[in-house]
Design an enzyme around this catalytic site. Structure first.
Site, short mmCIF file in Angstrom:
data_model
loop_
_atom_site.label_atom_id
_atom_site.label_comp_id
_atom_site.label_asym_id
_atom_site.label_seq_id
_atom_site.Cartn_x
_atom_site.Cartn_y
_atom_site.Cartn_z
N ASP A 18 6.04 4.39 -16.39
CA ASP A 18 7.14 3.42 -16.37
C ASP A 18 6.65 1.97 -16.38
OD1 ASP A 18 6.15 4.05 -13.88
OD2 ASP A 18 8.10 4.47 -12.96
N ASP A 32 1.50 4.39 -11.75
CA ASP A 32 2.95 4.23 -11.91
C ASP A 32 3.33 2.77 -11.62
OD1 ASP A 32 5.56 6.27 -11.78
OD2 ASP A 32 5.90 4.42 -10.66
N HIS A 61 6.75 9.06 -4.03
CA HIS A 61 7.47 8.31 -2.99
C HIS A 61 7.82 9.19 -1.77
CE1 HIS A 61 7.75 4.83 -5.50
NE2 HIS A 61 8.46 5.45 -6.43
N HIS A 96 5.64 1.76 -9.86
CA HIS A 96 6.05 1.65 -8.46
C HIS A 96 4.91 2.05 -7.53
CE1 HIS A 96 9.78 2.65 -10.80
NE2 HIS A 96 10.24 1.62 -10.11
ZN LIG Z 1 7.78 4.83 -11.02
#
Ligand SMILES: [Zn+2]
Length: 317
Positions: A254, A173, A136, A175
């Site tokens: 995740d 991931d 990120h 995200h």
């Molecule tokens: Zn993540």
């Protein structure tokens, strides 16, 4: 020769973001316990991650971002010495302690050292058990538990240091890897393919901002078999067309169905399948060269089982 390297450093355990924070040092303990009891550790070539230099971080980040992060770290160290609080908040879910700077340098350094070892032929591929994670972190911003973008730094390093023409970044991931996208979008020497839950943090990625981005947003509660089909349709033809000389993985676990950070239905068998498909591409086009870096994964048992499954495929165990 062991085929798979394992890169980490004790400094990665010392970074903490406060009591109860899900991105905690116990994640690395859970992974290492599992690798130890399963015997997988015996098959890996283990390396201590070196510290990245500031100039290395600037492969992917503005000089100002690196300076600001260093400044936060130095200021906190002074405040702690003066009896101030242990943590300093960078964004609503991201904080530093006095060890964060070194842990972040080791995490970025792990990806680069793994790249060196793979390019030198010491190992075929590598897993970097690092924290803080990186995907990120944008060119000029720390956010979402991330400070420096480990995978983007390693990919840029491979392009610059080894004069590679084409590197792929695969991000599974839960995200969206918005920081990696921010850094690599438009750099046609890189192809980024990703799957992620959407709409979900960081609430972007449903559009492809550049021709070298292959974003596959997935609704919550999508099951593993459907995700495999999407990967087969969306990623694989683009990776085959691109013919990467090396592949980097943002390995976030995740999306596991037992991980309540997200709501995807992946299992360790799915992570093994995804790893195998990446490995097939790497065998065909990239001399097997893969460097995988840990991103998310916040429930200890599924995280540990998933990392074991991922490494078993990388190491042919
Ligand atoms: Zn993540």
């Amino acid at each position: 020769m062991s085929k798979t390297g394992y890169f980490t450093h004790r400094d990665c355990w010392k970074h903490e973001m406060g009591p109860g924070h899900p991105e905690c040092p116990e994640r690395l303990d859970a992974i290492e316990d599992r690798l130890l009891v399963s015997g997988v550790f015996d098959a890996l070539e283990r390396y201590d991650a070196p510290q990245a230099a500031a100039a290395d971080l600037e492969l992917a980040h503005d000089r100002m971002h690196v300076a600001v992060m260093r400044g936060y770290s130095e200021l906190l160290a002074e405040e702690v010495l003066a009896g101030g609080p242990e943590f300093s908040q960078i964004d609503p879910d991201t904080s530093i302690n006095v060890h964060t700077w070194n842990a972040a340098l080791r995490s970025a350094g792990a990806g680069m050292a793994a790249t060196d070892a793979v390019m030198a032929g010491e190992i075929e591929n590598a897993f970097c058990a690092v924290r803080p994670p990186g995907h990120h972190a944008t060119r000029n911003k720390a956010q979402g538990f991330c400070f420096f973008n480990n995978v983007a730094i390693a990919a840029k390093y491979a392009l610059e240091r080894y004069h590679l023409q084409r590197v792929a970044v695969v991000d599974f991931d839960v995200h969206h890897g918005d920081g990696t996208e921010n850094i690599l979008a438009g750099d046609m020497r890189a192809l980024m393919v990703g799957i992620f839950q959407h709409p979900f943090y960081p609430f972007c990625g449903d559009q492809n901002p550049a021709a070298n981005m292959v974003n596959v947003p997935i609704p919550a509660y999508t099951r593993g078999m459907e995700i495999r089909e999407m990967i087969e349709m969306a990623w694989i033809p683009r990776l085959e067309e691109f013919q990467p000389e090396m592949i980097f993985i943002s390995a976030g676990f995740d999306g596991h169905r037992e991980d309540d950070m997200g709501q995807l239905g992946l299992t360790e068998q799915d992570f093994a399948w995804i790893t195998q498909r990446i490995k097939d591409i790497a065998k065909r086009y990239s001399k097997g060269r893969i460097v995988s870096l840990l991103e998310g994964g916040y429930v200890m048992n599924p995280l540990a089982r998933s990392v074991e499954a991922h490494i078993r495929v990388l190491a042919d165990l």
